[in-house]
Write a protein that holds these residues in place. Sequence first.
Motif, PDB file in Angstrom:
ATOM      1  N   ARG A   1       0.935  -1.227  -0.218  1.00  0.00           N
ATOM      2  CA  ARG A   1       0.015  -0.054   0.006  1.00  0.00           C
ATOM      3  C   ARG A   1       0.898   1.331  -0.114  1.00  0.00           C
ATOM      4  O   ARG A   1       1.833   1.178   0.816  1.00  0.00           O
ATOM      5  CB  ARG A   1      -0.939   0.027   1.313  1.00  0.00           C
ATOM      6  CG  ARG A   1      -1.972   1.069   1.133  1.00  0.00           C
ATOM      7  CD  ARG A   1      -3.321   0.743   1.711  1.00  0.00           C
ATOM      8  NE  ARG A   1      -4.260   1.886   1.638  1.00  0.00           N
ATOM      9  CZ  ARG A   1      -5.175   2.147   0.802  1.00  0.00           C
ATOM     10  NH1 ARG A   1      -5.325   1.470  -0.190  1.00  0.00           N
ATOM     11  NH2 ARG A   1      -5.944   2.958   1.251  1.00  0.00           N
TER      12      ARG A   1
ATOM     13  N   GLU B   1       1.165   5.666  -0.104  1.00  0.00           N
ATOM     14  CA  GLU B   1       0.342   6.964  -0.083  1.00  0.00           C
ATOM     15  C   GLU B   1       1.292   7.892  -0.736  1.00  0.00           C
ATOM     16  O   GLU B   1       2.730   7.870  -0.584  1.00  0.00           O
ATOM     17  CB  GLU B   1       0.292   7.266   1.365  1.00  0.00           C
ATOM     18  CG  GLU B   1      -0.654   6.138   2.001  1.00  0.00           C
ATOM     19  CD  GLU B   1      -1.026   6.493   3.561  1.00  0.00           C
ATOM     20  OE1 GLU B   1      -0.338   7.443   4.216  1.00  0.00           O
ATOM     21  OE2 GLU B   1      -1.860   5.862   3.941  1.00  0.00           O
TER      22      GLU B   1
ATOM     23  N   TRP C   1       1.334  12.436  -1.629  1.00  0.00           N
ATOM     24  CA  TRP C   1       0.712  13.884  -1.625  1.00  0.00           C
ATOM     25  C   TRP C   1       1.239  14.877  -2.392  1.00  0.00           C
ATOM     26  O   TRP C   1       2.702  14.613  -2.686  1.00  0.00           O
ATOM     27  CB  TRP C   1       0.320  14.175  -0.055  1.00  0.00           C
ATOM     28  CG  TRP C   1       1.666  14.218   0.589  1.00  0.00           C
ATOM     29  CD1 TRP C   1       2.469  14.795   1.004  1.00  0.00           C
ATOM     30  CD2 TRP C   1       2.255  12.897   1.321  1.00  0.00           C
ATOM     31  NE1 TRP C   1       3.737  14.475   1.729  1.00  0.00           N
ATOM     32  CE2 TRP C   1       3.192  13.228   2.071  1.00  0.00           C
ATOM     33  CE3 TRP C   1       1.741  11.460   1.422  1.00  0.00           C
ATOM     34  CZ2 TRP C   1       4.201  12.103   2.586  1.00  0.00           C
ATOM     35  CZ3 TRP C   1       2.506  10.595   1.985  1.00  0.00           C
ATOM     36  CH2 TRP C   1       3.726  10.998   2.511  1.00  0.00           C
TER      37      TRP C   1
ATOM     38  N   SER D   1      -4.091  14.011  -2.002  1.00  0.00           N
ATOM     39  CA  SER D   1      -3.396  13.070  -1.447  1.00  0.00           C
ATOM     40  C   SER D   1      -4.005  11.645  -2.043  1.00  0.00           C
ATOM     41  O   SER D   1      -5.007  11.840  -2.629  1.00  0.00           O
ATOM     42  CB  SER D   1      -3.350  12.794   0.085  1.00  0.00           C
ATOM     43  OG  SER D   1      -4.772  12.671   0.338  1.00  0.00           O
ATOM     44  N   CYS D   2      -3.365  10.285  -2.193  1.00  0.00           N
ATOM     45  CA  CYS D   2      -3.659   9.141  -2.324  1.00  0.00           C
ATOM     46  C   CYS D   2      -3.279   8.075  -1.589  1.00  0.00           C
ATOM     47  O   CYS D   2      -2.508   8.272  -1.148  1.00  0.00           O
ATOM     48  CB  CYS D   2      -3.568   9.028  -3.844  1.00  0.00           C
ATOM     49  SG  CYS D   2      -1.759   8.761  -4.356  1.00  0.00           S
ATOM     50  N   ALA D   3      -3.968   7.045  -1.615  1.00  0.00           N
ATOM     51  CA  ALA D   3      -3.642   5.984  -1.071  1.00  0.00           C
ATOM     52  C   ALA D   3      -4.003   4.677  -2.050  1.00  0.00           C
ATOM     53  O   ALA D   3      -5.240   4.672  -2.503  1.00  0.00           O
ATOM     54  CB  ALA D   3      -4.462   5.626   0.317  1.00  0.00           C
TER      55      ALA D   3
END
Length: 132
Positions: free
Chosen positions: A9, A11, A13, A125-127
Amino acid sequence: MVPHTADVRIEAWAPDREGCVAEAVTAMVDTFVDPSGATPEADVEFHVPPGDDPDLLVGVLDEVIFRMETEGELPLTTEARSADDGGLLVRWSMTGTDAVELVGAVPKAVSLHELRFGPDGGGWSCAVTLDV
């Protein structure tokens, strides 16, 4: 990178949508290779058709996986900008997969499960979960 059972995973930004996409590409590549000794061999441009923001992000990350599997190349740097049609124009400085050192599990696909991408406070942002 954040811990996630049986997958990876990431993340990312940035101040804007396009910068967040570029950071996500870097984060994904850094999960499985060390590109520090590699040099750019070619510049490649890619157009992502218009869609929802999460679809644009997935389209870019899927293209990285596709190019790695079919062309044997990975991006060392990523620049993204909005296209006139609402999509994204992505420019990569690419290197061959033989020029980087493998340091982790290679992603096979981008999972849509728990995908997050959008405005967040003063930026974006993303995940993303990567199937490995």
